[in-house]
Write a protein that holds these residues in place. Structure first.
Motif, PDB file in Angstrom:
ATOM      1  N   ALA A  41       0.840  -1.208   0.000  1.00 31.60           N
ATOM      2  CA  ALA A  41       0.000   0.000   0.000  1.00 31.60           C
ATOM      3  C   ALA A  41       0.873   1.256   0.000  1.00 31.60           C
ATOM      4  CB  ALA A  41      -0.938  -0.010   1.202  1.00 31.60           C
ATOM      5  N   ARG A 254      -3.477   2.857  -2.777  1.00 28.75           N
ATOM      6  CA  ARG A 254      -4.099   2.262  -1.598  1.00 28.75           C
ATOM      7  C   ARG A 254      -4.122   3.239  -0.430  1.00 28.75           C
ATOM      8  NH1 ARG A 254      -3.332  -3.267  -1.243  1.00 28.75           N
ATOM      9  NH2 ARG A 254      -3.906  -3.127   0.926  1.00 28.75           N
ATOM     10  N   GLY A 256      -1.469   4.428   1.338  1.00 29.31           N
ATOM     11  CA  GLY A 256      -0.443   4.248   2.368  1.00 29.31           C
ATOM     12  C   GLY A 256       0.226   5.555   2.756  1.00 29.31           C
ATOM     13  N   ILE A 293      -6.440   0.843   3.155  1.00 25.75           N
ATOM     14  CA  ILE A 293      -5.042   0.425   3.232  1.00 25.75           C
ATOM     15  C   ILE A 293      -4.939  -1.090   3.425  1.00 25.75           C
ATOM     16  CG2 ILE A 293      -2.937   0.537   4.668  1.00 25.75           C
ATOM     17  CD1 ILE A 293      -3.526   3.498   5.116  1.00 25.75           C
TER      18      ILE A 293
END
Ligand code: GDP
Length: 295
Positions: A41, A254, A256, A293
């Motif tokens: 992520a 994602r 992150g 995430i």
């Protein structure tokens, strides 16, 4: 694309069957899967390490709850920790006691800073807060034009002095005008570069010293991945940020970067950009981001 973490943990947790406590030895495989998921992520490596230690500390010794699959119980621990690190609640934009609230936008070129400036103004307008936008990116005349165009689109005035004026002076006069006109919030768009450079930082610092903003928001492209961490560290150390806007979350990132930004600066992510349109701004919710995430 990404396997859901819960599926991946299935096999790691087979080992736990029949055990009634989460311990250091039976947790390692699961932690490895969480680590992989976070790295995929695009969470920064050091941030992942710190995070994993926290999760390990929390999980150790936890009783395995009867009737709940240990894998699910463990995911809950990871999820709760993620939400906590990212701040639990949405933190709204501050509103100064005395008008105008001054917001300074910072970030690299191409991250979506100018777009975010207009998005934020539209968001505030919907809350009945009047705005003035200030165009200080004199190095790219197109950036000033872009802000003027966006301002027209959302019916918010733009203060500019063309591309020959000093950015610090533009910012100062912009704030003066906002004061004189009784505007609720003034949002200052600043110059970005493709990479961090000393001149950009020095100029940003001078603007900040001059206008003393209530908010300094770092605009971070969520697609930046690992780099988001270094970027945040540099801006936070040199300028000091009070919050961040994570853009391009409509892509397949994602998210992150959200964890990295928060962990490194301690400053909350306040909004996410979810498209090119001026309406495409949403408040940041740590629980939603934690789910994203974890995949
Ligand atoms: P600046 O150089 O940081 O001021 O970046 P701009 O605001 O000019 O944005 C750069 C590009 O990213 C433009 O094409 C924007 O339309 C696009 N952009 C900005 N925010 C978002 C977002 O949240 N999602 C998507 N998909 N594109 C965005």
């Amino acid at each position: 694309m990404f396997d859901a973490l819960s599926d991946r943990l299935e096999s790691a947790w087979k080992k736990l069957r029949g055990q009634d406590k989460i311990s250091q030895s039976n947790i390692q495989d699961a932690l490895r899967e969480v680590r992989r998921a976070l790295l995929e992520a695009d969470v920064n490596l050091q941030v992942v390490k710190d995070f994993i230690s926290e999760v390990e500390a929390r999980a150790q010794g936890a009783e395995v709850i009867a009737g709940v699959r240990p894998g699910e119980q463990f995911i809950k621990i990871v999820y709760d920790e993620l939400v906590q690190v990212m701040g639990e609640e949405n933190v709204p934009l501050v509103e100064a006691e005395e008008q105008p609230t001054i917001v300074l936008m910072a970030g690299l070129q191409g991250t979506g800073k100018t777009t975010a400036t207009a998005k934020l103004a539209l968001h505030l307008r919907k809350l009945d807060r009047s705005c003035l936008l200030v165009a200080t990116d004199v190095y790219r005349p197109a950036a000033i034009d872009q802000l003027i165009t966006l301002g027209k689109q959302i019916e918010v005035p733009v203060f500019e002095l063309g591309s020959d004026a000093d950015p610090v002076e533009i910012a100062r006069q912009g704030v003066e005008q906002a004061k004189a006109q009784g505007v609720n919030t003034v949002i200052i768009d600043t110059a970005g570069r493709l990479q961090i450079d000393e001149d950009m930082m020095a100029e940003l610092a001078r603007i900040k010293d001059t206008v003393q903003p209530h908010e300094t928001l770092l605009v971070v492209d969520s697609m930046t991945g690992q780099e988001a961490a270094n970027l945040t560290r540099t801006f936070h150390e040199q300028i000091g940020i009070t919050g961040a806007i994570l853009t391009k979350m409509d892509g397949d990132s994602r998210g992150g970067a959200a964890l990295s930004v928060r962990q490194i600066s301690g400053a909350p992510i306040k909004f996410v950009g979810v498209g090119e349109k001026v309406e495409a701004l949403q408040p940041f919710y740590p629980d939603r981001m934690a789910s994203r995430i974890l995949g």
